[in-house]
Design an enzyme around this catalytic site. Sequence first.
Site, short mmCIF file in Angstrom:
data_model
loop_
_atom_site.label_atom_id
_atom_site.label_comp_id
_atom_site.label_asym_id
_atom_site.label_seq_id
_atom_site.Cartn_x
_atom_site.Cartn_y
_atom_site.Cartn_z
N LYS A 227 88.06 21.66 -10.48
CA LYS A 227 88.21 22.31 -9.43
C LYS A 227 86.90 22.49 -8.21
O LYS A 227 85.94 23.47 -8.34
CB LYS A 227 87.94 24.08 -10.11
CG LYS A 227 88.98 24.61 -9.38
CD LYS A 227 89.08 26.22 -8.15
CE LYS A 227 87.76 26.69 -7.96
NZ LYS A 227 87.37 26.82 -6.22
N GLU B 191 75.16 25.73 -14.46
CA GLU B 191 74.04 25.40 -12.33
C GLU B 191 73.71 26.76 -12.27
O GLU B 191 75.15 26.49 -10.90
CB GLU B 191 74.32 24.24 -11.79
CG GLU B 191 72.58 23.55 -12.25
CD GLU B 191 72.85 23.54 -10.14
OE1 GLU B 191 71.57 24.46 -9.94
OE2 GLU B 191 72.69 22.90 -9.92
N CYS C 258 70.50 25.26 -4.12
CA CYS C 258 70.53 26.10 -5.23
C CYS C 258 68.90 25.74 -5.81
O CYS C 258 68.40 26.54 -5.94
CB CYS C 258 70.61 26.06 -6.48
SG CYS C 258 70.82 24.10 -6.77
N GLU D 91 69.08 35.26 -3.49
CA GLU D 91 69.89 33.94 -2.92
C GLU D 91 69.98 34.37 -1.77
O GLU D 91 70.60 34.88 -1.09
CB GLU D 91 70.04 32.85 -3.78
CG GLU D 91 70.03 32.14 -3.26
CD GLU D 91 70.98 30.91 -4.63
OE1 GLU D 91 71.91 31.37 -4.91
OE2 GLU D 91 70.55 30.57 -4.82
P1 NAP Z 1 80.48 30.95 -5.59
O1 NAP Z 1 81.75 32.09 -5.49
O2 NAP Z 1 80.00 30.90 -7.19
O3 NAP Z 1 81.92 28.98 -5.45
C1 NAP Z 1 81.18 28.60 -6.74
C2 NAP Z 1 82.38 27.89 -7.65
O4 NAP Z 1 83.09 28.93 -8.12
C3 NAP Z 1 83.74 27.26 -6.50
O5 NAP Z 1 84.79 26.44 -6.70
C4 NAP Z 1 84.59 28.82 -6.26
O6 NAP Z 1 85.97 28.44 -5.83
C5 NAP Z 1 84.40 29.45 -7.98
N1 NAP Z 1 84.96 30.46 -8.01
C6 NAP Z 1 84.12 31.49 -7.18
N2 NAP Z 1 84.96 32.70 -8.10
C7 NAP Z 1 85.34 32.23 -9.66
C8 NAP Z 1 85.83 32.77 -10.56
N3 NAP Z 1 86.33 34.38 -10.79
N4 NAP Z 1 86.52 32.27 -11.27
C9 NAP Z 1 86.21 30.84 -11.70
N5 NAP Z 1 85.25 30.18 -10.48
C10 NAP Z 1 85.58 31.43 -9.30
O7 NAP Z 1 79.81 30.71 -4.61
P2 NAP Z 1 80.28 31.24 -2.55
O8 NAP Z 1 80.67 32.38 -3.02
O9 NAP Z 1 80.62 30.29 -2.49
O10 NAP Z 1 78.65 31.63 -2.57
C11 NAP Z 1 78.30 32.33 -2.67
C12 NAP Z 1 76.68 32.33 -2.99
O11 NAP Z 1 76.51 31.65 -4.46
C13 NAP Z 1 75.49 31.17 -2.25
O12 NAP Z 1 75.51 32.48 -0.34
C14 NAP Z 1 75.01 31.16 -2.77
O13 NAP Z 1 73.40 31.85 -2.86
C15 NAP Z 1 75.28 30.70 -4.22
N6 NAP Z 1 75.36 29.36 -4.26
C16 NAP Z 1 74.68 28.81 -4.97
C17 NAP Z 1 74.63 27.57 -5.16
C18 NAP Z 1 74.35 26.52 -6.43
O14 NAP Z 1 74.11 25.13 -6.05
N7 NAP Z 1 73.70 26.94 -7.08
C19 NAP Z 1 75.93 26.25 -4.50
C20 NAP Z 1 77.20 27.44 -4.47
C21 NAP Z 1 76.51 28.65 -3.89
P3 NAP Z 1 85.86 29.43 -4.56
O15 NAP Z 1 85.30 27.99 -3.37
O16 NAP Z 1 87.70 29.26 -4.48
O17 NAP Z 1 85.38 30.73 -4.19
#
Ligand code: NAP
Length: 500
Positions: A198, A273, A307, A404
């Site tokens: 996904k 991760e 990250c 973060e």
């Molecule tokens: P996120 O919500 O954690 O998204 C990462 C992945 O998880 C996406 O594919 C997302 O889908 C999915 N997801 C979201 N809610 C979920 C749930 N309840 N169950 C299963 N999967 C779910 O991250 P974001 O909202 O895009 O970004 C928020 C913050 O996360 C950023 O500001 C940053 O701090 C952090 N982040 C960290 C990394 C890393 O590499 N460690 C990468 C991205 C973001 P959707 O795309 O549809 O939401």
Amino acid sequence: MATATLPAMLPSVKSFVAEKRKMLVNGKWIEAVSDRTFEVFNPATGDVLAHVASGDVQDINAAVKAARAAFETGPWSRMTPSDRGKLIWKLADLIEQHLEEFAQLESLDNGKPLTVARVADVPLAIDLFRYMAGWATKIEGNTIPVSVPYAPGAKFFAYTTREPVGVVGQIIPWNFPLLMAAWKLGPALAAGCTVVLKPAEQTPLSALLLGKLICEAGFPDGVVNIVTGFGETAGAALAQHPGIDKIAFTGSTEVGKLIVEAAARDLKKVTLELGGKSPNIVFGDADLNTAIAGAANAIFFNHGQCCCAGSRLYVEQGIFDDVVNGVAEAARSIKVGEGFAPDTQMGPLVSEEQLNRVSGYLDAGFAEGAEAVCGGKRGSGTGYFVEPTVLVKTNAKMKVVQEEIFGPVVTAMPFKSAEDIAPIANDTVYGLAAGIWTSDISKAHRAAAQLRAGTVWINCYNVFDAALPFGGYKQSGWGREMGHDALENYTETKAVCIAI
Ligand code: NAP
Ligand code: MG
């Protein structure tokens, strides 16, 4: 910016984004059962870039069923490791043949400079698949001498095998869309697993092009299924699905905890991760020019949307002003613009939501007394731009130092001596990466041993290689990606014991 100077979108990329994009389930491109789609935006302009099928629980069910059948009875389950390796290698070759298409899609979808996607994202993905292709034939067990004290005189021959963990759900983020797909798919396929992937709702396009090449390479139907959709629906359905043996997730620590809760219901295997707040430590004896350029790269690469971004810069007090001024000068010189412009060094953030999140952190920092040496504001224009920012007058209690930000914002703080810095650097719930800049090799090794982080870079930063394991201590995650460590997460160990 004069549009005429921008490289033209390849005709294949133009038609790829113009057509409604479907999902890949059991080797077929299909609409969502609900027939719904969602919009994908170009972050440099805020315009709609593409329409993509919006999968949810029913589509996840179909994808898991296909992956289960492919794992248990399909040709994949009988394929030799050598043939699996050849397919993965072929996929790498195909990606290489489509390098420019991938780079353009990645730049349009994520906002990153095209020049960066060409030399970093796509080549690293190719290299990862080739590295993992080689592992397919080298996933070995051991022969183990056993004594069995309660069976005197009896003889046994014992060995272990490593078997694929099964059907794997993989959920990936938007910061390196193709590369994160490669990090996840490479070891899973090398180990013989089948996958439901996904991608992030913000950046699903390169994964869908990858899906086309997976079909072209000749992977059997159902081995890789790609369901596009939202985290709260498709992602959550995948994490909860009883037909999944393991879930692998990259993203926020907040969602990582939800994944663990969902997986706990049937004790799926989980690897995570997650986020980071990585300390980057410049000692007084460092080569200043190298350290300044390195500290700027550590936070500003990929617009701080890494990250492992070096987002807490600690500088030994005697050189604090020199380093901060140097990093600020580097920040001011960064050419911010749309990803396709050849001179762009930093693009927009990925989404309006991310822009608002980063702006909110800047406001919180200023309200708590932080000052910006440079940047501190959102950029001009309709895209999701933020100025590269260096904050000073920050302290360990502030939100901008603890949480973060995931944007081009670094907090710089002085420290007194080498003896003080490790506890300060470790004062975070995260433990993904750390940087050390010094010309004293013993000091570097001492500090590396004291830092609670999965990766420590010394006199360098953001050095990635398919052979180097990457992952987090503490709340930065469980397990490792890349290297042979990654294979551990996609295999089960079976002990076989024979009376002889
Ligand atoms: P996120 O919500 O954690 O998204 C990462 C992945 O998880 C996406 O594919 C997302 O889908 C999915 N997801 C979201 N809610 C979920 C749930 N309840 N169950 C299963 N999967 C779910 O991250 P974001 O909202 O895009 O970004 C928020 C913050 O996360 C950023 O500001 C940053 O701090 C952090 N982040 C960290 C990394 C890393 O590499 N460690 C990468 C991205 C973001 P959707 O795309 O549809 O939401
Ligand atoms: Mg999200």
